[in-house]
Scaffold this motif. Sequence first.
Motif, PDB file in Angstrom:
ATOM      1  N   SER A  93      55.465  -7.560  69.904  1.00 22.87           N
ATOM      2  CA  SER A  93      56.375  -6.641  70.593  1.00 22.87           C
ATOM      3  C   SER A  93      57.600  -7.336  71.176  1.00 22.87           C
ATOM      4  O   SER A  93      58.384  -6.716  71.896  1.00 22.87           O
ATOM      5  CB  SER A  93      55.626  -5.914  71.724  1.00 22.87           C
ATOM      6  N   LYS A  94      57.783  -8.611  70.870  1.00 21.55           N
ATOM      7  CA  LYS A  94      58.957  -9.339  71.369  1.00 21.55           C
ATOM      8  C   LYS A  94      60.238  -8.649  70.918  1.00 21.55           C
ATOM      9  O   LYS A  94      60.328  -8.124  69.804  1.00 21.55           O
ATOM     10  CB  LYS A  94      58.944 -10.788  70.847  1.00 21.55           C
ATOM     11  N   LYS A  95      61.251  -8.689  71.780  1.00 16.04           N
ATOM     12  CA  LYS A  95      62.517  -8.011  71.470  1.00 16.04           C
ATOM     13  C   LYS A  95      63.183  -8.576  70.216  1.00 16.04           C
ATOM     14  O   LYS A  95      63.956  -7.883  69.548  1.00 16.04           O
ATOM     15  CB  LYS A  95      63.464  -8.130  72.661  1.00 16.04           C
ATOM     16  N   SER A  96      62.911  -9.836  69.909  1.00 15.01           N
ATOM     17  CA  SER A  96      63.525 -10.473  68.739  1.00 15.01           C
ATOM     18  C   SER A  96      62.933  -9.979  67.429  1.00 15.01           C
ATOM     19  O   SER A  96      63.482 -10.231  66.360  1.00 15.01           O
ATOM     20  CB  SER A  96      63.358 -11.991  68.824  1.00 15.01           C
ATOM     21  N   ARG A  97      61.822  -9.260  67.511  1.00 12.63           N
ATOM     22  CA  ARG A  97      61.140  -8.796  66.297  1.00 12.63           C
ATOM     23  C   ARG A  97      61.590  -7.382  65.949  1.00 12.63           C
ATOM     24  O   ARG A  97      61.026  -6.400  66.426  1.00 12.63           O
ATOM     25  CB  ARG A  97      59.626  -8.857  66.478  1.00 12.63           C
ATOM     26  N   HIS A  98      62.569  -7.312  65.119  1.00  5.78           N
ATOM     27  CA  HIS A  98      63.097  -6.003  64.712  1.00  5.78           C
ATOM     28  C   HIS A  98      62.314  -5.435  63.533  1.00  5.78           C
ATOM     29  O   HIS A  98      62.213  -4.222  63.375  1.00  5.78           O
ATOM     30  CB  HIS A  98      64.576  -6.131  64.362  1.00  5.78           C
ATOM     31  N   TYR A  99      61.764  -6.323  62.698  1.00  4.42           N
ATOM     32  CA  TYR A  99      60.949  -5.871  61.564  1.00  4.42           C
ATOM     33  C   TYR A  99      59.516  -6.389  61.643  1.00  4.42           C
ATOM     34  O   TYR A  99      58.567  -5.636  61.439  1.00  4.42           O
ATOM     35  CB  TYR A  99      61.568  -6.290  60.227  1.00  4.42           C
ATOM     36  N   HIS A 100      59.341  -7.674  61.919  1.00  5.25           N
ATOM     37  CA  HIS A 100      58.007  -8.276  61.924  1.00  5.25           C
ATOM     38  C   HIS A 100      57.280  -7.943  63.231  1.00  5.25           C
ATOM     39  O   HIS A 100      57.038  -8.813  64.063  1.00  5.25           O
ATOM     40  CB  HIS A 100      58.111  -9.787  61.709  1.00  5.25           C
ATOM     41  N   ASP A 121      51.841 -12.815  60.622  1.00  6.02           N
ATOM     42  CA  ASP A 121      53.166 -13.050  61.212  1.00  6.02           C
ATOM     43  C   ASP A 121      53.067 -13.358  62.706  1.00  6.02           C
ATOM     44  O   ASP A 121      54.031 -13.160  63.450  1.00  6.02           O
ATOM     45  CB  ASP A 121      54.073 -11.819  61.018  1.00  6.02           C
ATOM     46  N   PHE A 122      51.923 -13.829  63.145  1.00  5.06           N
ATOM     47  CA  PHE A 122      51.743 -14.075  64.582  1.00  5.06           C
ATOM     48  C   PHE A 122      52.784 -15.071  65.088  1.00  5.06           C
ATOM     49  O   PHE A 122      53.385 -14.881  66.141  1.00  5.06           O
ATOM     50  CB  PHE A 122      50.332 -14.598  64.854  1.00  5.06           C
ATOM     51  N   ILE A 133      65.954  -7.001  59.235  1.00  5.41           N
ATOM     52  CA  ILE A 133      65.858  -8.424  58.885  1.00  5.41           C
ATOM     53  C   ILE A 133      67.135  -9.149  59.304  1.00  5.41           C
ATOM     54  O   ILE A 133      67.089 -10.256  59.859  1.00  5.41           O
ATOM     55  CB  ILE A 133      65.610  -8.604  57.375  1.00  5.41           C
ATOM     56  N   ARG A 134      68.260  -8.528  59.075  1.00  6.47           N
ATOM     57  CA  ARG A 134      69.533  -9.159  59.469  1.00  6.47           C
ATOM     58  C   ARG A 134      69.569  -9.419  60.970  1.00  6.47           C
ATOM     59  O   ARG A 134      70.042 -10.478  61.414  1.00  6.47           O
ATOM     60  CB  ARG A 134      70.718  -8.258  59.064  1.00  6.47           C
ATOM     61  N   LYS A 135      69.059  -8.471  61.755  1.00 10.17           N
ATOM     62  CA  LYS A 135      69.033  -8.657  63.207  1.00 10.17           C
ATOM     63  C   LYS A 135      68.142  -9.834  63.590  1.00 10.17           C
ATOM     64  O   LYS A 135      68.442 -10.563  64.541  1.00 10.17           O
ATOM     65  CB  LYS A 135      68.545  -7.378  63.896  1.00 10.17           C
TER      66      LYS A 135
END
Length: 204
Positions: free
Chosen positions: A33-40, A73-74, A149-151
């Motif tokens: 749930s990290k903010k950096s994870r837009h897809y994964h 993808d942990f 993915i780009r994000k």
Amino acid sequence: MDLNTIYTNLLLNIGFNAKDIQQKWADLEKVYSKKSRHYHNLTHLKEMIESFEIYSNQLQNPNEILFSIFYHDFVYSASKKDNELKSAELALSILPEKHTLNSQLIFDAICATQLHAHNSIEDTNWLIDFDLKILAKDWDDYKIYFEQIRKEYRIYPNLLYKPGRAKALKHFLENEFIFQTKEFRDLYEEKARSNIEKEISLLT
């Protein structure tokens, strides 16, 4: 479909105690749930598990593959090349001393999601296909995917990102097949190739 329930039932079945499971789920939910994870993220896990539930009767070792889905993808950093290896190592490290899983299969399956190449173990091919099913979405959904993915790779300017992404996509097209199981090839191969070709045209 409640991911927590699926996760809890799986871990109970393979030898975890209930107290540990609660903490393990909290750890997993926090990471995905990290903010950096837009897809994964948890949505990606949910979509993979939807495929798993459809095809679980095809698997020799469904518990191993389900566990691999949760942990593949942990560890995820767009700037690192060893995410899959680190994820595989972590997945094995949290298993209780007395568990019922094939550890080697889990390790190898998670590592295989790096290159998505055909594997001699059919269960691993199913995991790879569950991971790549996004490539065959309708264009509007596929577009959302590659924008996400780009994000995740926003640390890289277009000058670096676009040729890198195009190279990775072309690698899929150069393989005889994108999908490793006959079922997924029959259903999704044509659509995935079309989407990839279209994205490449936007990158160049």
